[in-house]
Design a protein around this motif. Sequence first.
Motif, short mmCIF file in Angstrom:
data_model
loop_
_atom_site.label_atom_id
_atom_site.label_comp_id
_atom_site.label_asym_id
_atom_site.label_seq_id
_atom_site.Cartn_x
_atom_site.Cartn_y
_atom_site.Cartn_z
N PRO A 12 57.84 46.53 69.86
CA PRO A 12 56.66 45.87 69.30
C PRO A 12 55.37 46.34 69.96
O PRO A 12 55.37 46.73 71.13
CB PRO A 12 56.90 44.39 69.58
N ILE A 13 54.34 46.26 69.18
CA ILE A 13 53.03 46.63 69.72
C ILE A 13 52.04 45.55 69.31
O ILE A 13 51.94 45.19 68.13
CB ILE A 13 52.62 48.05 69.23
N ALA A 14 51.37 45.01 70.28
CA ALA A 14 50.42 43.92 70.01
C ALA A 14 49.20 44.45 69.27
O ALA A 14 48.84 45.62 69.40
CB ALA A 14 50.00 43.26 71.32
N LYS A 15 48.57 43.55 68.54
CA LYS A 15 47.45 43.98 67.70
C LYS A 15 46.31 44.60 68.51
O LYS A 15 45.77 45.65 68.11
CB LYS A 15 46.93 42.79 66.89
N PRO A 16 45.95 44.01 69.64
CA PRO A 16 44.85 44.62 70.40
C PRO A 16 45.19 46.05 70.85
O PRO A 16 44.32 46.92 70.87
CB PRO A 16 44.68 43.71 71.61
N VAL A 17 46.45 46.25 71.17
CA VAL A 17 46.87 47.58 71.63
C VAL A 17 46.84 48.56 70.46
O VAL A 17 46.36 49.70 70.58
CB VAL A 17 48.29 47.52 72.25
N ASN A 50 57.42 46.45 75.25
CA ASN A 50 56.20 46.37 74.44
C ASN A 50 55.27 47.51 74.87
O ASN A 50 55.36 47.98 76.00
CB ASN A 50 55.49 45.03 74.64
N VAL A 51 54.41 47.86 73.95
CA VAL A 51 53.47 48.94 74.26
C VAL A 51 52.25 48.36 74.96
O VAL A 51 51.76 47.30 74.59
CB VAL A 51 53.04 49.66 72.96
N SER A 52 51.79 49.06 75.98
CA SER A 52 50.61 48.58 76.70
C SER A 52 49.46 49.57 76.51
O SER A 52 49.65 50.67 75.98
CB SER A 52 50.92 48.44 78.19
#
Lengths: 328, 554
Positions: free
Chosen positions: A225-230, A283-285
């Motif tokens: 998963p990748i968060a929207k801000p990222v 998760n992607v940072s």
Amino acid sequence: MNIDGNDIQQFHEVFGKVEQEVSKHIIGQKDVIRQVLISMFAGGNILLEGMPGLGKTQLVKTIGKAMDLGFSRIQFTPDLMPADVIGTNVITRGEDGISRFKFEKGPVFSNIVLADEINRATPKTQSALLEAMQEQTVTVGTSTYKLPQPFFVLATQNPIEMEGTYPLPEAQMDRFLFKLDVGFPSLEELHDIVMLTTTSVESAVEKVTTAEEMLKMRAVARQVPIAKPVMDFALKLVMATHPQYEHSPKITKDYVRYGSSPRGAQSIISAARVRALSEGRYNVSFDDIRYVAFPALRHRIFMNFEGLSEGITSDTVISQIINSMKME
Amino acid sequence: MGIMELFRVLKPLRRRMFINRALDCILWGLCIGGAVGVIVATAALFVPVAFALNKVFLCIGISFFAALVAAVFMFPDYKAVAVQGDKLGLKERLVTALELKDDNSPIARIQRFDAVKAARSINFKKAYPFYVDRKKLFGALGLFMAIALIFFIPSDQREIARQKERIKKAIDEQVVQVKKEQEKLSQNRELTLKEREELNEQLKELLKELKKSKNEQDAVKAIARMQHKLDEIKQNSMDKDLTRLGEMLSRLEETKEIGNALKEGRYDEIREKMDALARKLENMDENEVNQLAEEIEKIARKINENPELAEALQQLAQAMQSGQFSQELANMSTAMSKLAGNAAMHKAMQSLGNALSQARASLASVNSDQLANPILVSNLKGSSQQGETDSSNTGVKGQGSAGIAQGVGQGNSGSDSQGDSGEGEGNGGNGSGTGGSGVGDGTGSGREGSSQGGLAQGNSGKEPGEKKVRNYEEIYASKRIDGADQESYVSGTQRDSGTVEQVQVEDGPVLMGESLPYNEVFEQYRYEAMKSLERSTIPAAMKTLVEEYFSSLE
């Protein structure tokens, strides 16, 4: 492909093993090794740029062996023809005595294809690889052949001796997920390289994974998963490589002729996912994005005349873009 | 592991974030309050700002409390907490976990678990300490010090502002007084509901106007308007026939006292006066009684608009002629009392009137203080006039200010310089006259504190009521309008250097006069003018001119 929790958790472990095994045989170049692996697990092709003798071919060979993947090497020269790469139809006589065309596979039919000094071949031959790199198929006449999976093209090119070379066109450059600069080893690394290669002891590369496992790991990486801000950060980063984009930094507006294509954004996200997993994260940072931005974008940014004349590199542009962006 | 577990782990960070945000918010509030305070304090150097210090404190207080309230609403949501947590080295684990809170896929579960594990490994006390922004703190302190320093800078405007403050306080005190009167009124059970409502309505109106008053003039005007309205009410509530009857009765020697009592509204004295009349009638001979009876009968005919009163008078007259007047006098008294209306109403109005007079005097005294300050006299709007009237034919020069009045009289020739009253008049001040053979005639009045500071009134000075009736402009009304005051005669011969006489008068200006709306004193002035027309030898044409003048003013 069914993926369970174990597959996800094993990724980090397998990745680490491959990295460790390759590092045993390639002295130094830790970042290059890691980035090559990231690109391969993300399913992308790699363009390695560096002086001759820095171990590029050795690196690719070692990775192929460690992953138990088929490996073929094509030395690109000006007289190399597309058929020499992808294969050709040859007339063969069957047992019944009738002559038929039979497709003779070229060296491209392998898991890992090392296109050595790719810029020395003519554009016609270079473009023979386009379909293979993008679609992972080869079309000869009216027949289309699937390439074995996983399939990667690892091309090398020499930044000097540009005479008699054919620089890769933008369309072809865009097909490479990463462009990696292979630097000169440090004194210690050089010492180790010499010691390792000038003795009679040959160390065999251990197979630490298989093609199937690798395909599974690729599938796992796609689920990270990748968060929207990222995600927004990555997309804005790509947008900022375009001089027309209103929020681009000054360096882009002043020195960039063309920015990255959408493939650049795809490359960043795919590679960042693999990088996150390789770090043991799920998760992607922002760090992942920053890390993969350089190899994923440096061959997708084309400088204008002012940029070229002032020696501005695409890495400088990327670095300034990243520094100018807020991470929210 | 669910998202609730993550929330639980993040709670300490959330609390810390809230405290830090609140601290930051409060510092912002103090900075903004301080900045506004500096602006107010600086403005107070150049323009008169009443209660400047209070306003500065108010600004800071409001900003502080607004910041406190804002801080309460700034309790961070979990998204903000997650973002902050990620900045502490969690590498977007928390933000991602929050976005995946409804996702139950294997990767989402593993990611949440990883996020919780990573969050637990962080010591929020160390990683996210309480923080006070020193820049803001020192900024706020600097602003407060600046405010303090600004208040040490001397400024004339500050004096004016102080005077304004006094006026405002006085107005506020009057507002309190009016409210008290309102309270008293509402508790007065002797009044009918309608009367209470009527008076209450007037008081409300007065309160509204007092609160709106920007200066003492407005307040005094409002009070004067209220007094005027009270008079109107009083006038309406009184039976006009009674007043008329009082007028007529007061012309007769025997009934003069009753008449006066009726005119002046002293209805409670009527019965007593009637008794006295009865006693008087008993001692009178028959002719005198008959004559009086005839007069009363005439009066009864004149007030035939009021049959009840006319009948009572008629019966009184008949009874007097028949010698049986005791009972009829009693009936008469009852009729008058009945017609006199509600004594309680008059009493209440009297009480209100007194309160209003006090209020006006109080406001006027504030203004007199103001006039004692020369800076204020020259600066205060609406009270900055200095009057000086020079009259050549009477040789009068009157000048007054700050409670000191000087009357300087100088006669320029024997006959021309004749002044008819020759008075240097200034309360609490000095009157001095220098003259030759003539008599100086001047009235220099130290103002008691109204809109015409230091007004000097000579014979040819300002005539009262110059088209100000409609505006009810306040004017100074001397209590010595009829000239009953100390007189000062300056002796000497023509063209000699004369003598100087200084007279220390007894009292302050406040007690010797007051500011009144013009319409209130107009009648008195007219009356005095008419009276003097009668006793002076003035050509008929000039008399007509004076009469027409007053008529035009009406």
